[in-house]
Design a protein around this motif. Structure first.
Motif, short mmCIF file in Angstrom:
data_model
loop_
_atom_site.label_atom_id
_atom_site.label_comp_id
_atom_site.label_asym_id
_atom_site.label_seq_id
_atom_site.Cartn_x
_atom_site.Cartn_y
_atom_site.Cartn_z
N VAL A 1 0.87 -1.18 0.00
CA VAL A 1 0.00 0.00 0.00
C VAL A 1 0.91 1.24 0.00
N ASP A 2 0.33 2.41 -0.26
CA ASP A 2 1.15 3.63 -0.23
C ASP A 2 1.67 3.86 1.19
N VAL A 3 0.72 3.89 2.13
CA VAL A 3 1.11 4.28 3.50
C VAL A 3 0.46 3.34 4.53
N LEU A 4 1.28 2.85 5.44
CA LEU A 4 0.77 2.10 6.60
C LEU A 4 0.93 3.01 7.82
N ILE A 5 -0.14 3.14 8.59
CA ILE A 5 -0.07 3.99 9.79
C ILE A 5 -0.25 3.12 11.02
N VAL A 6 0.72 3.19 11.92
CA VAL A 6 0.67 2.41 13.15
C VAL A 6 0.05 3.28 14.24
N GLY A 7 -1.22 3.02 14.57
CA GLY A 7 -1.90 3.78 15.63
C GLY A 7 -2.89 4.79 15.07
N ALA A 8 -4.18 4.58 15.37
CA ALA A 8 -5.20 5.57 14.96
C ALA A 8 -5.55 6.44 16.14
N GLY A 9 -4.53 7.16 16.65
CA GLY A 9 -4.77 8.16 17.70
C GLY A 9 -4.97 9.50 17.03
N ILE A 10 -4.74 10.57 17.81
CA ILE A 10 -4.97 11.92 17.32
C ILE A 10 -4.16 12.19 16.04
N ALA A 11 -2.88 11.87 16.06
CA ALA A 11 -2.03 12.18 14.90
C ALA A 11 -2.27 11.19 13.76
N GLN B 1 4.90 1.35 1.09
CA GLN B 1 6.01 2.20 0.60
C GLN B 1 6.52 3.08 1.74
N LEU B 2 5.58 3.46 2.62
CA LEU B 2 5.97 4.30 3.76
C LEU B 2 5.20 3.84 5.00
N THR B 3 5.93 3.62 6.09
CA THR B 3 5.29 3.25 7.36
C THR B 3 5.39 4.45 8.30
N VAL B 4 4.24 4.91 8.77
CA VAL B 4 4.22 6.05 9.71
C VAL B 4 3.98 5.48 11.10
N VAL B 5 4.95 5.69 11.97
CA VAL B 5 4.81 5.17 13.34
C VAL B 5 4.28 6.29 14.22
N THR B 6 3.07 6.12 14.67
CA THR B 6 2.44 7.14 15.49
C THR B 6 1.67 6.45 16.62
N ASP B 7 2.47 5.72 17.42
CA ASP B 7 1.87 4.87 18.47
C ASP B 7 1.90 5.54 19.84
N GLY B 8 1.97 6.88 19.85
CA GLY B 8 1.65 7.63 21.07
C GLY B 8 2.76 7.78 22.09
N PRO B 9 2.40 8.33 23.27
CA PRO B 9 3.41 8.69 24.28
C PRO B 9 4.19 7.50 24.82
N LEU B 10 3.55 6.34 24.86
CA LEU B 10 4.26 5.17 25.41
C LEU B 10 4.75 4.26 24.27
N SER B 11 5.10 4.88 23.16
CA SER B 11 5.50 4.18 21.94
C SER B 11 6.47 3.01 22.18
N ASN B 12 6.20 1.90 21.49
CA ASN B 12 7.11 0.75 21.54
C ASN B 12 8.16 0.82 20.45
N PHE B 13 7.92 1.68 19.44
CA PHE B 13 8.78 1.61 18.25
C PHE B 13 9.67 2.83 18.04
N ARG B 14 9.56 3.83 18.93
CA ARG B 14 10.34 5.04 18.67
C ARG B 14 11.84 4.78 18.71
N GLU B 15 12.26 3.76 19.49
CA GLU B 15 13.69 3.46 19.58
C GLU B 15 14.26 3.06 18.22
N LYS B 16 13.41 2.46 17.39
CA LYS B 16 13.88 2.00 16.07
C LYS B 16 14.14 3.16 15.12
N LEU B 17 13.42 4.26 15.36
CA LEU B 17 13.46 5.35 14.38
C LEU B 17 13.99 6.66 14.96
N SER B 18 14.45 6.63 16.19
CA SER B 18 15.01 7.86 16.76
C SER B 18 15.98 7.50 17.89
N ASN B 19 16.63 8.54 18.39
CA ASN B 19 17.52 8.36 19.54
C ASN B 19 16.90 9.11 20.71
#
Ligand SMILES: Cc1cc2nc3c(=O)[nH]c(=O)nc-3n(C[C@H](O)[C@H](O)[C@H](O)COP(=O)(O)OP(=O)(O)OC[C@H]3O[C@@H](n4cnc5c(N)ncnc54)[C@H](O)[C@@H]3O)c2cc1C
Length: 462
Positions: free
Chosen positions: A10-20, A161-179
Protein backbone atom coordinates in the motif's frame (compact mmCIF):
# COMPACT_ATOMS: atom_id res chain seq x y z
CA UNK A 1 3.29 -18.05 12.16
CA UNK A 2 3.13 -15.09 9.85
CA UNK A 3 0.84 -14.77 6.79
CA UNK A 4 0.94 -11.97 4.27
CA UNK A 5 -2.65 -10.86 3.81
CA UNK A 6 -1.93 -7.62 2.04
CA UNK A 7 0.49 -8.85 -0.63
CA UNK A 8 0.54 -5.65 -2.59
CA UNK A 9 2.38 -2.72 -1.10
CA UNK A 10 0.00 0.00 0.00
CA UNK A 11 1.15 3.63 -0.23
CA UNK A 12 1.11 4.28 3.50
CA UNK A 13 0.77 2.10 6.60
CA UNK A 14 -0.07 3.99 9.79
CA UNK A 15 0.67 2.41 13.15
CA UNK A 16 -1.90 3.78 15.63
CA UNK A 17 -5.20 5.57 14.96
CA UNK A 18 -4.77 8.16 17.70
CA UNK A 19 -4.97 11.92 17.32
CA UNK A 20 -2.03 12.18 14.90
CA UNK A 21 -2.36 8.85 13.03
CA UNK A 22 -6.10 9.03 12.37
CA UNK A 23 -5.90 12.67 11.20
CA UNK A 24 -2.96 11.89 8.92
CA UNK A 25 -4.91 8.98 7.41
CA UNK A 26 -7.87 11.29 6.77
CA UNK A 27 -5.69 13.94 5.13
CA UNK A 28 -3.65 11.57 2.95
CA UNK A 29 -6.78 9.70 1.84
CA UNK A 30 -8.21 13.02 0.70
CA UNK A 31 -5.16 13.32 -1.54
CA UNK A 32 -5.95 9.93 -3.08
CA UNK A 33 -3.34 7.85 -1.23
CA UNK A 34 -4.07 4.21 -0.51
CA UNK A 35 -3.77 3.61 3.23
CA UNK A 36 -3.87 0.89 5.87
CA UNK A 37 -4.21 1.87 9.54
CA UNK A 38 -3.61 -0.62 12.36
CA UNK A 39 -5.05 0.41 15.74
CA UNK A 40 -5.02 -1.82 18.77
CA UNK A 41 -8.30 -0.58 20.26
CA UNK A 42 -11.01 1.19 18.29
CA UNK A 43 -13.41 1.62 21.21
CA UNK A 44 -13.95 5.06 22.76
CA UNK A 45 -11.21 5.78 25.27
CA UNK A 46 -11.73 7.45 28.63
CA UNK A 47 -8.54 9.46 29.18
CA UNK A 48 -7.38 12.73 30.73
CA UNK A 49 -5.04 13.59 27.85
CA UNK A 50 -5.75 15.89 24.89
CA UNK A 51 -8.93 17.65 25.99
CA UNK A 52 -8.14 21.29 25.18
CA UNK A 53 -7.32 22.09 21.57
CA UNK A 54 -5.62 25.45 21.25
CA UNK A 55 -6.81 27.88 18.52
CA UNK A 56 -3.66 27.10 16.51
CA UNK A 57 -4.73 23.45 16.38
CA UNK A 58 -8.25 24.41 15.36
CA UNK A 59 -6.73 26.55 12.62
CA UNK A 60 -4.82 23.53 11.28
CA UNK A 61 -8.04 21.47 11.30
CA UNK A 62 -9.68 24.28 9.32
CA UNK A 63 -6.82 24.24 6.78
CA UNK A 64 -7.26 20.50 6.33
CA UNK A 65 -11.06 20.86 6.03
CA UNK A 66 -11.74 18.85 9.20
CA UNK A 67 -13.61 21.17 11.54
CA UNK A 68 -16.46 18.62 11.43
CA UNK A 69 -14.33 16.55 13.84
CA UNK A 70 -15.38 19.09 16.50
CA UNK A 71 -19.10 18.71 15.85
CA UNK A 72 -21.77 16.76 17.79
CA UNK A 73 -19.52 15.97 20.76
CA UNK A 74 -20.69 18.78 23.06
CA UNK A 75 -17.30 20.49 22.48
CA UNK A 76 -17.03 23.85 24.25
CA UNK A 77 -15.47 26.91 22.64
CA UNK A 78 -12.63 28.33 24.74
CA UNK A 79 -11.92 32.05 24.38
CA UNK A 80 -8.83 32.54 26.52
CA UNK A 81 -7.31 32.00 29.94
CA UNK A 82 -7.90 33.29 33.42
CA UNK A 83 -4.54 33.33 35.19
CA UNK A 84 -5.10 32.89 38.91
CA UNK A 85 -2.27 33.70 41.30
CA UNK A 86 -3.11 33.33 44.98
CA UNK A 87 -6.03 35.72 45.63
CA UNK A 88 -5.73 37.61 42.32
CA UNK A 89 -6.55 36.84 38.73
CA UNK A 90 -6.15 38.29 35.26
CA UNK A 91 -8.17 37.38 32.16
CA UNK A 92 -6.38 37.10 28.82
CA UNK A 93 -8.50 36.54 25.72
CA UNK A 94 -7.12 34.63 22.75
CA UNK A 95 -6.42 36.86 19.73
CA UNK A 96 -9.50 37.27 17.53
CA UNK A 97 -8.94 40.50 15.66
CA UNK A 98 -8.27 38.80 12.32
CA UNK A 99 -10.87 36.07 12.49
CA UNK A 100 -8.69 33.61 14.39
CA UNK A 101 -10.68 30.64 15.71
CA UNK A 102 -11.34 29.98 19.38
CA UNK A 103 -9.94 26.92 21.11
CA UNK A 104 -12.15 23.96 22.01
CA UNK A 105 -12.51 21.75 25.07
CA UNK A 106 -13.97 18.24 24.71
CA UNK A 107 -13.66 14.68 25.93
CA UNK A 108 -10.70 13.27 24.05
CA UNK A 109 -12.40 9.92 23.42
CA UNK A 110 -15.42 11.57 21.77
CA UNK A 111 -13.20 13.77 19.57
CA UNK A 112 -11.05 10.83 18.51
CA UNK A 113 -14.11 8.69 17.69
CA UNK A 114 -15.26 11.46 15.32
CA UNK A 115 -11.93 11.27 13.48
CA UNK A 116 -12.05 7.48 13.44
CA UNK A 117 -15.64 7.45 12.12
CA UNK A 118 -14.39 9.56 9.24
CA UNK A 119 -11.52 7.23 8.33
CA UNK A 120 -13.62 4.07 8.80
CA UNK A 121 -16.05 5.39 6.17
CA UNK A 122 -13.32 6.39 3.68
CA UNK A 123 -12.90 4.26 0.58
CA UNK A 124 -9.10 4.75 0.41
CA UNK A 125 -8.48 3.62 3.99
CA UNK A 126 -8.53 0.11 5.43
CA UNK A 127 -8.65 0.18 9.23
CA UNK A 128 -7.56 -2.98 11.03
CA UNK A 129 -8.15 -3.45 14.75
CA UNK A 130 -4.95 -5.14 15.86
CA UNK A 131 -1.68 -4.64 17.70
CA UNK A 132 1.49 -4.05 15.74
CA UNK A 133 4.13 -6.38 17.17
CA UNK A 134 7.10 -5.41 15.04
CA UNK A 135 8.30 -3.34 12.14
CA UNK A 136 9.49 -5.34 9.15
CA UNK A 137 13.02 -4.27 8.30
CA UNK A 138 15.45 -5.42 5.63
CA UNK A 139 18.83 -3.88 4.79
CA UNK A 140 18.06 -0.91 7.00
CA UNK A 141 14.80 -0.18 5.17
CA UNK A 142 11.39 -0.39 6.89
CA UNK A 143 9.08 -2.41 4.63
CA UNK A 144 5.93 -2.49 6.75
CA UNK A 145 4.77 -4.07 9.99
CA UNK A 146 3.56 -7.29 11.55
CA UNK A 147 0.37 -7.20 13.58
CA UNK A 148 -1.91 -9.48 15.50
CA UNK A 149 -5.53 -8.67 14.87
CA UNK A 150 -7.90 -8.38 17.82
CA UNK A 151 -9.92 -11.41 16.76
CA UNK A 152 -7.32 -13.40 14.83
CA UNK A 153 -4.81 -15.95 16.08
CA UNK A 154 -1.94 -15.63 13.61
CA UNK A 155 0.29 -12.67 13.03
CA UNK A 156 -0.04 -10.98 9.66
CA UNK A 157 2.10 -8.59 7.63
CA UNK A 158 1.29 -5.36 5.84
CA UNK A 159 3.83 -4.01 3.36
CA UNK A 160 3.93 -0.33 2.51
CA UNK A 161 6.01 2.20 0.60
CA UNK A 162 5.97 4.30 3.76
CA UNK A 163 5.29 3.25 7.36
CA UNK A 164 4.22 6.05 9.71
CA UNK A 165 4.81 5.17 13.34
CA UNK A 166 2.44 7.14 15.49
CA UNK A 167 1.87 4.87 18.47
CA UNK A 168 1.65 7.63 21.07
CA UNK A 169 3.41 8.69 24.28
CA UNK A 170 4.26 5.17 25.41
CA UNK A 171 5.50 4.18 21.94
CA UNK A 172 7.11 0.75 21.54
CA UNK A 173 8.78 1.61 18.25
CA UNK A 174 10.34 5.04 18.67
CA UNK A 175 13.69 3.46 19.58
CA UNK A 176 13.88 2.00 16.07
CA UNK A 177 13.46 5.35 14.38
CA UNK A 178 15.01 7.86 16.76
CA UNK A 179 17.52 8.36 19.54
CA UNK A 180 15.05 9.34 22.23
CA UNK A 181 16.12 11.09 25.40
CA UNK A 182 12.87 10.91 27.31
CA UNK A 183 12.27 12.39 30.72
CA UNK A 184 9.25 12.06 33.00
CA UNK A 185 8.77 15.47 34.66
CA UNK A 186 5.86 14.39 36.77
CA UNK A 187 2.26 13.22 36.57
CA UNK A 188 -1.06 14.90 36.01
CA UNK A 189 -3.89 13.78 38.22
CA UNK A 190 -7.23 14.28 36.45
CA UNK A 191 -10.60 14.95 38.06
CA UNK A 192 -13.93 16.00 36.57
CA UNK A 193 -15.89 18.86 38.15
CA UNK A 194 -19.56 18.43 37.39
CA UNK A 195 -22.39 20.99 37.25
CA UNK A 196 -20.46 23.97 38.56
CA UNK A 197 -19.29 27.35 37.37
CA UNK A 198 -15.82 28.79 37.22
CA UNK A 199 -15.01 32.51 37.28
CA UNK A 200 -15.13 32.62 33.48
CA UNK A 201 -17.35 30.36 31.42
CA UNK A 202 -15.66 29.00 28.27
CA UNK A 203 -12.16 29.86 29.46
CA UNK A 204 -9.16 27.91 30.64
CA UNK A 205 -7.99 28.63 34.20
CA UNK A 206 -4.36 28.33 35.23
CA UNK A 207 -4.18 28.22 39.03
CA UNK A 208 -0.80 29.08 40.58
CA UNK A 209 0.27 29.62 44.17
CA UNK A 210 2.45 27.94 46.76
CA UNK A 211 0.77 24.64 45.78
CA UNK A 212 1.57 22.70 42.60
CA UNK A 213 -0.07 24.20 39.50
CA UNK A 214 -3.53 23.20 38.27
CA UNK A 215 -5.28 23.76 34.96
CA UNK A 216 -9.05 23.74 34.58
CA UNK A 217 -11.05 23.92 31.35
CA UNK A 218 -14.50 22.93 30.10
CA UNK A 219 -14.78 19.52 28.41
CA UNK A 220 -18.59 19.33 28.05
CA UNK A 221 -21.43 21.78 28.68
CA UNK A 222 -21.72 20.35 32.21
CA UNK A 223 -18.20 19.41 33.23
CA UNK A 224 -14.71 20.83 33.67
CA UNK A 225 -11.43 18.93 33.62
CA UNK A 226 -9.01 19.68 36.45
CA UNK A 227 -5.42 18.55 36.03
CA UNK A 228 -3.17 18.77 39.08
CA UNK A 229 0.59 18.45 38.67
CA UNK A 230 2.63 16.03 40.77
CA UNK A 231 6.31 16.63 40.18
CA UNK A 232 8.74 13.70 40.22
CA UNK A 233 9.42 10.46 38.47
CA UNK A 234 6.82 8.42 40.33
CA UNK A 235 3.01 8.77 40.21
CA UNK A 236 1.23 10.02 43.34
CA UNK A 237 0.31 7.20 45.71
CA UNK A 238 -3.46 6.93 45.67
CA UNK A 239 -3.55 5.43 49.16
CA UNK A 240 -5.98 5.83 52.07
CA UNK A 241 -4.96 9.37 52.98
CA UNK A 242 -4.88 10.65 49.42
CA UNK A 243 -8.36 12.21 49.45
CA UNK A 244 -7.54 14.03 52.69
CA UNK A 245 -4.28 15.26 51.22
CA UNK A 246 -6.00 16.57 48.06
CA UNK A 247 -8.59 18.49 50.06
CA UNK A 248 -6.01 19.97 52.44
CA UNK A 249 -3.61 20.94 49.70
CA UNK A 250 -5.92 22.14 46.89
CA UNK A 251 -9.51 22.84 48.00
CA UNK A 252 -8.84 26.45 49.03
CA UNK A 253 -6.95 27.14 45.80
CA UNK A 254 -9.93 26.08 43.66
CA UNK A 255 -12.16 29.08 42.81
CA UNK A 256 -14.98 29.37 45.35
CA UNK A 257 -17.79 28.64 42.87
CA UNK A 258 -16.29 25.23 42.03
CA UNK A 259 -15.14 24.13 45.50
CA UNK A 260 -18.12 21.94 46.36
CA UNK A 261 -17.84 20.21 42.96
CA UNK A 262 -14.14 19.65 43.69
CA UNK A 263 -14.92 18.12 47.08
CA UNK A 264 -17.60 15.88 45.50
CA UNK A 265 -15.17 14.74 42.81
CA UNK A 266 -12.45 13.96 45.37
CA UNK A 267 -14.97 12.01 47.49
CA UNK A 268 -16.08 10.08 44.41
CA UNK A 269 -12.44 9.10 43.96
CA UNK A 270 -12.39 8.41 40.21
CA UNK A 271 -8.76 9.45 39.87
CA UNK A 272 -6.76 9.05 36.70
CA UNK A 273 -3.06 9.78 36.37
CA UNK A 274 -0.78 10.03 33.35
CA UNK A 275 2.97 10.75 33.08
CA UNK A 276 4.07 14.12 31.66
CA UNK A 277 7.06 13.65 29.40
CA UNK A 278 9.64 15.83 27.83
CA UNK A 279 10.95 14.31 24.62
CA UNK A 280 12.80 16.51 22.14
CA UNK A 281 12.53 15.21 18.58
CA UNK A 282 15.67 13.30 17.67
CA UNK A 283 14.84 11.15 14.65
CA UNK A 284 17.34 8.91 12.93
CA UNK A 285 16.46 8.85 9.30
CA UNK A 286 15.58 5.36 8.15
CA UNK A 287 14.28 4.68 4.64
CA UNK A 288 10.63 3.66 4.42
CA UNK A 289 9.48 5.12 7.74
CA UNK A 290 8.70 8.28 9.64
CA UNK A 291 7.80 9.05 13.26
CA UNK A 292 4.90 11.34 14.14
CA UNK A 293 2.97 12.66 17.15
CA UNK A 294 3.98 11.86 20.71
CA UNK A 295 6.12 8.98 19.45
CA UNK A 296 8.43 11.65 17.99
CA UNK A 297 8.16 14.64 20.29
CA UNK A 298 6.54 15.53 23.63
CA UNK A 299 6.33 18.64 25.77
CA UNK A 300 4.72 19.36 29.17
CA UNK A 301 0.90 19.39 28.86
CA UNK A 302 0.51 22.42 31.17
CA UNK A 303 -0.20 24.61 28.12
CA UNK A 304 -2.27 22.01 26.24
CA UNK A 305 -0.07 22.12 23.13
CA UNK A 306 0.32 18.45 22.15
CA UNK A 307 -2.53 18.13 19.66
CA UNK A 308 -1.72 21.52 18.15
CA UNK A 309 1.86 20.34 17.57
CA UNK A 310 0.53 17.05 16.16
CA UNK A 311 -1.82 18.80 13.69
CA UNK A 312 0.99 21.11 12.57
CA UNK A 313 3.10 18.04 11.86
CA UNK A 314 0.28 16.15 10.15
CA UNK A 315 -0.34 19.02 7.75
CA UNK A 316 3.37 19.56 7.07
CA UNK A 317 4.06 15.89 6.45
CA UNK A 318 1.04 15.39 4.21
CA UNK A 319 1.83 18.52 2.20
CA UNK A 320 5.33 17.15 1.58
CA UNK A 321 3.95 13.73 0.67
CA UNK A 322 1.38 15.26 -1.68
CA UNK A 323 4.28 16.31 -3.90
CA UNK A 324 5.44 12.69 -4.25
CA UNK A 325 4.19 11.66 -7.68
CA UNK A 326 5.21 8.01 -7.41
CA UNK A 327 5.23 6.34 -4.01
CA UNK A 328 7.31 3.43 -5.32
CA UNK A 329 10.13 5.90 -5.95
CA UNK A 330 11.87 5.64 -2.58
CA UNK A 331 14.08 8.67 -3.31
CA UNK A 332 11.06 10.95 -3.68
CA UNK A 333 9.51 9.61 -0.46
CA UNK A 334 12.77 9.99 1.39
CA UNK A 335 13.15 13.58 0.24
CA UNK A 336 9.66 14.39 1.55
CA UNK A 337 10.45 12.83 4.94
CA UNK A 338 13.85 14.57 5.23
CA UNK A 339 12.20 17.90 4.50
CA UNK A 340 9.57 17.18 7.15
CA UNK A 341 12.19 16.47 9.82
CA UNK A 342 14.24 19.50 8.81
CA UNK A 343 11.40 22.01 8.82
CA UNK A 344 8.83 20.78 11.37
CA UNK A 345 10.33 22.90 14.18
CA UNK A 346 9.01 26.00 12.37
CA UNK A 347 5.50 24.88 13.29
CA UNK A 348 6.11 23.37 16.72
CA UNK A 349 9.10 24.97 18.45
CA UNK A 350 7.29 27.88 20.14
CA UNK A 351 4.61 25.50 21.46
CA UNK A 352 7.31 23.20 22.84
CA UNK A 353 9.49 25.93 24.35
CA UNK A 354 6.59 27.74 25.99
CA UNK A 355 5.20 24.50 27.47
CA UNK A 356 8.40 23.43 29.23
CA UNK A 357 9.45 27.03 29.89
CA UNK A 358 6.22 27.87 31.69
CA UNK A 359 6.48 24.61 33.60
CA UNK A 360 9.87 25.77 34.89
CA UNK A 361 8.40 29.16 35.79
CA UNK A 362 5.44 27.89 37.82
CA UNK A 363 7.80 25.92 40.09
CA UNK A 364 10.03 28.93 40.74
CA UNK A 365 8.54 31.17 43.45
CA UNK A 366 9.91 34.47 42.15
CA UNK A 367 9.42 33.73 38.48
CA UNK A 368 5.80 32.64 38.83
CA UNK A 369 4.99 35.90 40.59
CA UNK A 370 6.93 37.79 37.91
CA UNK A 371 4.97 35.94 35.22
CA UNK A 372 1.66 36.94 36.81
CA UNK A 373 2.68 40.58 37.25
CA UNK A 374 4.04 40.71 33.71
CA UNK A 375 0.91 39.43 31.94
CA UNK A 376 -1.29 41.53 34.29
CA UNK A 377 0.18 44.62 32.63
CA UNK A 378 -2.15 43.77 29.71
CA UNK A 379 -1.44 45.06 26.19
CA UNK A 380 1.29 43.22 24.33
CA UNK A 381 2.55 41.59 27.53
CA UNK A 382 -0.67 39.61 27.80
CA UNK A 383 -1.79 39.53 24.16
CA UNK A 384 1.46 38.40 22.55
CA UNK A 385 2.19 35.84 25.25
CA UNK A 386 -1.31 34.44 24.80
CA UNK A 387 -1.00 34.35 21.01
CA UNK A 388 2.05 32.10 21.41
CA UNK A 389 0.24 29.90 23.94
CA UNK A 390 -2.67 29.69 21.48
CA UNK A 391 -0.31 28.26 18.86
CA UNK A 392 -1.23 31.09 16.48
CA UNK A 393 1.96 33.10 16.77
CA UNK A 394 5.16 31.13 16.08
CA UNK A 395 7.71 33.88 16.48
CA UNK A 396 10.55 32.35 18.51
CA UNK A 397 12.31 35.69 19.03
CA UNK A 398 9.13 37.22 20.42
CA UNK A 399 8.79 34.30 22.84
CA UNK A 400 12.37 34.76 23.97
CA UNK A 401 11.90 38.52 24.41
CA UNK A 402 8.82 38.01 26.58
CA UNK A 403 10.45 35.26 28.61
CA UNK A 404 13.49 37.31 29.49
CA UNK A 405 11.38 40.50 29.69
CA UNK A 406 9.20 38.78 32.29
CA UNK A 407 12.22 37.97 34.47
CA UNK A 408 13.61 41.49 34.11
CA UNK A 409 10.26 42.98 35.03
CA UNK A 410 10.18 40.74 38.10
CA UNK A 411 13.60 42.04 39.19
CA UNK A 412 12.48 45.62 38.63
CA UNK A 413 9.43 45.12 40.83
CA UNK A 414 11.54 43.48 43.52
CA UNK A 415 14.12 46.24 43.55
CA UNK A 416 11.42 48.94 43.62
CA UNK A 417 9.54 47.32 46.47
CA UNK A 418 12.39 46.46 48.87
CA UNK A 419 15.81 47.81 49.64
CA UNK A 420 18.45 45.38 50.70
CA UNK A 421 21.45 43.54 49.35
CA UNK A 422 19.45 40.29 49.43
CA UNK A 423 17.00 41.70 46.91
CA UNK A 424 19.75 42.43 44.40
CA UNK A 425 21.08 38.88 44.75
CA UNK A 426 17.56 37.45 44.35
CA UNK A 427 17.01 39.61 41.28
CA UNK A 428 20.16 38.39 39.61
CA UNK A 429 19.14 34.83 40.46
CA UNK A 430 15.75 35.40 38.85
CA UNK A 431 17.23 36.39 35.50
CA UNK A 432 19.79 33.60 35.73
CA UNK A 433 17.01 31.11 36.45
CA UNK A 434 14.99 32.31 33.46
CA UNK A 435 18.01 32.00 31.16
CA UNK A 436 18.76 28.57 32.67
CA UNK A 437 15.22 27.41 31.91
CA UNK A 438 14.94 28.69 28.36
CA UNK A 439 18.43 28.06 26.94
CA UNK A 440 18.34 24.24 26.86
CA UNK A 441 14.79 24.37 25.49
CA UNK A 442 15.92 26.59 22.62
CA UNK A 443 18.90 24.37 21.87
CA UNK A 444 16.93 21.14 21.85
CA UNK A 445 14.57 22.51 19.21
CA UNK A 446 17.34 22.50 16.63
CA UNK A 447 16.11 20.17 13.90
CA UNK A 448 19.05 17.85 13.93
CA UNK A 449 20.96 17.95 17.21
CA UNK A 450 22.46 14.70 15.94
CA UNK A 451 23.85 14.08 19.34
CA UNK A 452 22.15 12.09 22.03
CA UNK A 453 24.76 13.16 24.57
CA UNK A 454 23.91 16.81 24.10
CA UNK A 455 20.21 16.13 24.71
CA UNK A 456 20.99 14.06 27.77
CA UNK A 457 23.07 16.90 29.19
CA UNK A 458 20.34 19.45 28.42
CA UNK A 459 17.72 17.25 30.06
CA UNK A 460 19.78 17.19 33.24
CA UNK A 461 19.83 20.99 33.34
CA UNK A 462 16.02 21.42 33.24
C1 LIG B 1 -1.88 14.41 31.12
C2 LIG B 1 -1.86 14.94 29.72
C3 LIG B 1 -2.75 15.92 29.33
C4 LIG B 1 -2.72 16.42 28.04
N1 LIG B 1 -3.58 17.42 27.70
C5 LIG B 1 -3.53 17.96 26.47
C6 LIG B 1 -4.40 19.02 26.10
O1 LIG B 1 -5.25 19.47 26.86
N2 LIG B 1 -4.28 19.52 24.84
C7 LIG B 1 -3.38 19.03 23.94
O2 LIG B 1 -3.32 19.52 22.81
N3 LIG B 1 -2.55 18.03 24.26
C8 LIG B 1 -2.62 17.47 25.49
N4 LIG B 1 -1.79 16.43 25.81
C9 LIG B 1 -0.93 15.86 24.76
C10 LIG B 1 -1.78 15.07 23.73
O3 LIG B 1 -2.62 14.18 24.41
C11 LIG B 1 -0.87 14.32 22.77
O4 LIG B 1 0.07 15.21 22.24
C12 LIG B 1 -1.64 13.68 21.63
O5 LIG B 1 -2.66 12.84 22.10
C13 LIG B 1 -0.67 12.86 20.78
O6 LIG B 1 -1.35 12.13 19.80
P1 LIG B 1 -0.72 10.78 19.25
O7 LIG B 1 -1.55 10.40 18.08
O8 LIG B 1 0.73 10.88 19.10
O9 LIG B 1 -0.96 9.73 20.43
P2 LIG B 1 -2.35 9.03 20.87
O10 LIG B 1 -3.49 9.93 20.61
O11 LIG B 1 -2.12 8.51 22.21
O12 LIG B 1 -2.46 7.82 19.83
C14 LIG B 1 -1.62 6.70 19.80
C15 LIG B 1 -2.46 5.54 19.25
O13 LIG B 1 -1.61 4.44 18.97
C16 LIG B 1 -2.27 3.24 19.37
N5 LIG B 1 -1.23 2.23 19.56
C17 LIG B 1 -0.22 2.24 20.49
N6 LIG B 1 0.56 1.15 20.32
C18 LIG B 1 0.03 0.45 19.28
C19 LIG B 1 0.39 -0.78 18.64
N7 LIG B 1 1.48 -1.48 19.02
N8 LIG B 1 -0.37 -1.21 17.62
C20 LIG B 1 -1.45 -0.51 17.20
N9 LIG B 1 -1.85 0.65 17.77
C21 LIG B 1 -1.11 1.13 18.79
C22 LIG B 1 -2.99 3.66 20.65
O14 LIG B 1 -4.02 2.75 20.98
C23 LIG B 1 -3.50 5.05 20.27
O15 LIG B 1 -4.76 5.00 19.67
C24 LIG B 1 -1.79 15.91 27.10
C25 LIG B 1 -0.88 14.94 27.49
C26 LIG B 1 -0.89 14.46 28.79
C27 LIG B 1 0.11 13.44 29.19
Amino acid sequence: MSNTVVEKKVDVLIVGAGIAGATLAANLAKMGKNIVVVERDLSERDVIIGELLQPGGVQKLQEMGFTSFLEHIDAQPVYGYDIIYKERDYLIPYPNKNGEPSGFGFRNGAFLQNIRKHILAHGNIRVIEGTVTQLIEKDNVILGATYKSKLGVDEENVYAQLTVVTDGPLSNFREKLSNPVKKVNGYFLGLLLKNCELPFANHGHLVMGDHPPMVIYPVTSRSWRVLIDFKGEKPPRLGRDFKKFLLEEFEQAIPQSARSAFVASVEEGKFKTFPNHRLPACPNKKAGAVLLGDALNMRHPLTGGGMTAAFNDVLRLSTNLERVTDFSDSRQVRKAIDKFYETRHLGTQTTNILADGLYGVVYNRDLRQAFFEYVSRGDKYAEETCSILAGLNKDKKLLLNHFIGMARYGTQLKINSEKSGVVVTESITMVKDAVGIITPLLLSEKPDPGNRLMLEALNRVI
